[in-house]
Write an enzyme that holds these catalytic residues in place. Structure first.
Site, PDB file in Angstrom:
ATOM      1  N   CYS A  12       0.836  -1.207   0.000  1.00 48.66           N
ATOM      2  CA  CYS A  12       0.000   0.000   0.000  1.00 48.66           C
ATOM      3  C   CYS A  12       0.871   1.258   0.000  1.00 48.66           C
ATOM      4  O   CYS A  12       1.606   1.510   0.963  1.00 48.66           O
ATOM      5  CB  CYS A  12      -0.917  -0.003   1.212  1.00 48.66           C
ATOM      6  SG  CYS A  12      -1.824   1.536   1.438  1.00 48.66           S
ATOM      7  N   ASP A 399      33.188  16.682 -21.184  1.00 46.80           N
ATOM      8  CA  ASP A 399      34.644  16.667 -21.069  1.00 46.80           C
ATOM      9  C   ASP A 399      35.148  15.963 -22.330  1.00 46.80           C
ATOM     10  O   ASP A 399      34.428  15.154 -22.916  1.00 46.80           O
ATOM     11  CB  ASP A 399      35.064  15.902 -19.818  1.00 46.80           C
ATOM     12  CG  ASP A 399      36.566  15.796 -19.697  1.00 46.80           C
ATOM     13  OD1 ASP A 399      37.230  16.842 -19.710  1.00 46.80           O
ATOM     14  OD2 ASP A 399      37.080  14.666 -19.620  1.00 46.80           O
ATOM     15  N   ASP A 593      34.392  11.650 -17.129  1.00 46.90           N
ATOM     16  CA  ASP A 593      34.785  10.336 -16.604  1.00 46.90           C
ATOM     17  C   ASP A 593      35.963  10.366 -15.648  1.00 46.90           C
ATOM     18  O   ASP A 593      36.178   9.435 -14.893  1.00 46.90           O
ATOM     19  CB  ASP A 593      35.112   9.381 -17.750  1.00 46.90           C
ATOM     20  CG  ASP A 593      36.509   9.635 -18.313  1.00 46.90           C
ATOM     21  OD1 ASP A 593      36.874  10.825 -18.458  1.00 46.90           O
ATOM     22  OD2 ASP A 593      37.224   8.664 -18.587  1.00 46.90           O
ATOM     23  N   ASP A 597      36.966  15.412 -13.018  1.00 46.75           N
ATOM     24  CA  ASP A 597      35.612  15.829 -13.382  1.00 46.75           C
ATOM     25  C   ASP A 597      34.650  15.808 -12.202  1.00 46.75           C
ATOM     26  O   ASP A 597      33.544  16.327 -12.296  1.00 46.75           O
ATOM     27  CB  ASP A 597      35.047  14.914 -14.490  1.00 46.75           C
ATOM     28  CG  ASP A 597      35.850  15.013 -15.783  1.00 46.75           C
ATOM     29  OD1 ASP A 597      36.369  16.111 -16.051  1.00 46.75           O
ATOM     30  OD2 ASP A 597      35.962  14.010 -16.500  1.00 46.75           O
TER      31      ASP A 597
END
Length: 698
Positions: A12, A399, A593, A597
């Site tokens: 619920c 980047d 990555d 960064d």
């Protein structure tokens, strides 16, 4: 201290919201989130004195049949299945007695008292638990819920003599609730199956023996063996064997990946053929599979604005409708005349229609399905907030290195000055870069190809955004960009070749340059085109490379803007400037990555990390993780976000629209209790089934 509980059998959404709200009121408890899809209650508390008992008391206040377990000790039990069987038997017996009551009601020879008794018996079987919950909740101060609405509506129908309608409404309400619970459970199961990447065991090698153990018990440096058909249980390095790995569960890629000795492997992959011997490099808690499961399971803690609005809306909606139903039953007969029983019946119909279950269940389910569907494609979204925000992205900042380009550098040119040979220049550069793990440093060391004695290095200094200064055998060697030589007042000749140019100076004498090139990823061009076709207005590239290289790559990829020769801090400043230029609800996403960064990923509206080869710091700071290093996956993420938004708004418009129509019909005496039941449970089931479409999105 973080504590997690499994609330077995909780389906619920309305009750889940109340449980979460009450747990937040416990003294010393912080960061409370209840994930209905995984039925996991997570919270932070300095100590757990009396906490388990308090949690159990709150849960049983709203859901007496829900079992509460600590997540660490939880083993799936039969509680939920027994509850379903009990409800099914209750429905069958109740329906049988209801049919008997209807048949007996047609017999003139049977007294009214007996007829009423059989109707009451069938009602007690079907709705006794609903009535008891409503009474119990009233005494606890919880008045306006679905149990109260159904109880008032059906008891009221009894009072005005509509016995058959009263029992029928409760019967169909319970059938609808069963369908709703089943639909939610199946949806949760579908999402769970998408994330079925947790390894059950690991084969640890001890001497010449293999012992089957739990992955959680292993430590870094242990040796495990993965046979054909088994899951890789922990992240590690292959030290023996060769095989093909099925990475689809992690990356969404159907093409197997070939691995051999020396290659890194991620937990959650399936070994397809050979036998692999792997040295463990991460404990289970830090492994890829654990992080992915944690990200998906905790995604619902960051709720989308639409979810928050629906939760708040349902809190006020039900009391308003109850007041409206009361006024509808009382005001017209006082001022307009007419039968009291007729207006009371209209008010009761109003109550049945008003339940907000369709919204409070289907909206979170839609977002959770979107997150689960995205994970199937190797896209991890840390919360529905970010999934919804993707729909408003109009600027994407990339980047360069490792994001739009391969990040695999090779030395392509060596130019020396008088007094230095190519071999000397590479040697000085390699020794200067000896302590660095940057891709450019790795390519120079690879070109040198010899072991470096670190004992000959002294006064090593890495100057952010410039390069490296180090003493090599008593000589001061500088290796970096033009800024580094300018900083140390070294006269040099600029190099205009395409690529990353590393300038070398020895004892403040310019020795030459080494040019390193990086390739554009295969799908980078396609990614930019796809993003622009989806309405992205501006694509921007940030890089520390020189202007010539940056502009060449930007032109090749058809990017709108490029910023070059940047320091890490410069990237944050540019992202802030671009965000300031956003108009209205427009959002900026940053894709990167590397470890440098991480600050920008955290600062952007939406930080997106390329997870396959990305650093842990970048993944930790990001809001969305692309498990493969393919920028085109970003377009897929936007597609899934758009589809999720469409389904969510379909459900909102459908649920509110149908309820508005039937509330109007009920007020004018056109709709009966039968239509009212459809407007409540029927709409809920249809909305839930619609929400499950997100999970199957291709």
């Amino acid at each position: 201290m973080k504590k997690e509980y499994i609330l077995e059998g909780l389906t619920c959404a309305n009750c889940a919201g109340k449980i979460e709200r009450d747990v937040k009121k416990i003294t010393g408890v912080e960061n409370v989130t209840l994930n209905l899809m995984t039925t996991t209650l997570a919270l932070d508390k300095k100590d757990d004195n009396g906490l388990d008992m308090a949690i159990e008391e709150i849960v049983h206040k709203y859901e007496p049949d829900v079992a509460v377990f600590s997540k660490n000790t939880y083993q799936e039990g039969p509680t939920s299945r027994l509850k379903d069987n009990r409800i099914l038997f209750q429905l069958i017996f109740g329906a049988v007695f209801f049919i008997i009551a209807v048949l007996v009601n047609r017999q003139a020879s049977v007294s009214d008292g007996i007829k009423l008794a059989i109707f009451i018996l069938s009602y007690a079987i079907l709705g006794g638990n609903v009535l008891l919950k409503a009474i119990r909740n009233i005494f606890k101060g919880q008045v306006f819920d679905e149990n109260f609405l159904m109880s008032i509506a059906t008891v009221g129908a009894f009072l005005i003599g509509d016995f058959a309608e009263a029992v029928a409404v409760m019967l169909f309400y319970q059938i609808g609730e069963l369908f709703q619970d089943t639909a939610v459970k199946r949806s949760k199961k579908s999402i769970t199956e998408l994330m079925d990447i947790r390894p059950d065991y690991a084969n640890v090698k001890v001497g010449n023996q293999l012992n089957k153990v739990k992955p959680e018990t292993l430590k870094i440096g242990d040796i495990i063996v993965v046979k054909a058909g088994e899951k890789v249980s922990l992240d590690g390095v292959v030290i023996e064997g060769e095989s093909l790995l099925d990475t689809k569960a992690l990356t969404g890629e159907s093409v197997p990946r070939k691995v051999k000795a020396g290659d890194n492997v991620l937990s959650g992959c399936i070994n397809q053929n050979g036998v692999l011997t792997i040295e463990v490099t991460k404990t289970f808690g830090d492994s890829t599979v654990a992080k992915i499961i944690d990200l998906v399971e905790n995604a619902s803690s960051k709720k989308a604005p639409t979810e928050k609005f629906i939760t708040k809306f349902s809190r006020y909606y039900t009391p308003v409708v109850v007041i409206g139903a009361t006024l509808l039953a009382v005001i017209p007969p006082l001022f307009l005349g007419g039968e009291w029983s007729d207006w009371l019946n209209r008010g009761l119909i109003f109550l049945v229609i008003s339940c907000p279950c369709a919204l409070v269940v289907s909206i979170p389910l839609g977002f959770f399905g979107g997150i689960g569907g995205a994970s199937k494609h190797g896209i991890l979204v840390k919360g529905s907030h970010y999934l919804e925000a993707l729909n408003n992205v109009d600027t994407i900042v990339f980047d360069k290195t490792g994001t739009l380009t391969e990040g695999v550098f090779e030395v392509t040119s060596i130019q020396t000055r008088d007094g230095f040979t190519d071999e000397q220049l590479i040697e000085y550069a390699a020794k200067a870069e000896a302590l660095s793990n940057h891709p450019i440093a790795m390519s120079i060391k690879k070109a040198y190809g010899k072991e470096i004695d670190h004992n000959i290095l002294d006064a090593y200094e890495e100057i952010s955004g410039h390069g490296i200064s180090v003493n090599v055998d008593g000589k001061t060697v500088l290796a970096g960009n033009e800024k580094l030589l300018q900083k140390h007042h070294v006269a040099y000749l600029p190099n205009e070749e395409t690529g990353t140019v590393v300038y070398i100076a020895v004892d403040k004498v310019f020795a030459g340059v080494i040019v390193i090139s990086d390739k554009i990823k295969k799908d980078s061009v396609e990614a930019i085109q796809l993003l622009k076709s989806k309405g992205i207005q501006k694509t921007v590239m940030l890089t520390g490379d020189n202007k010539v290289i940056a502009e060449r790559i930007a032109k090749e990829l058809s990017l709108d803007e490029v910023y070059s020769e940047l320091l890490p801090a410069d990237k944050v400043a540019i992202v802030e400037k671009l965000e300031a230029e956003e108009v209205g609800n427009g959002k900026l996403a940053f894709v990167g990555d590397g470890i440098n960064d991480a600050p920008v990923l955290a600062r952007a509206d939406i930080g997106i990390a390329m997870g396959g080869l990305g650093s842990d710091a970048a993944i930790e700071a990001a809001d969305i993780v692309l498990m493969t290093d393919e920028p085109s996956k970003l377009a897929k993420a936007i597609d899934i976000a758009g589809f999720t938004k469409m389904i969510v708004w379909q459900n909102i418009v459908f649920a509110l629209g149908i309820k508005a129509i039937f509330l109007t019909l009920g007020a004018f005496g056109i709709a009966t209790m039968w239509e009212a039941v459809f407007a409540d449970v029927g709409v809920s089931v249809l909305a839930i089934l619609n929400a499950t479409r997100v999970i199957r999105y291709k």
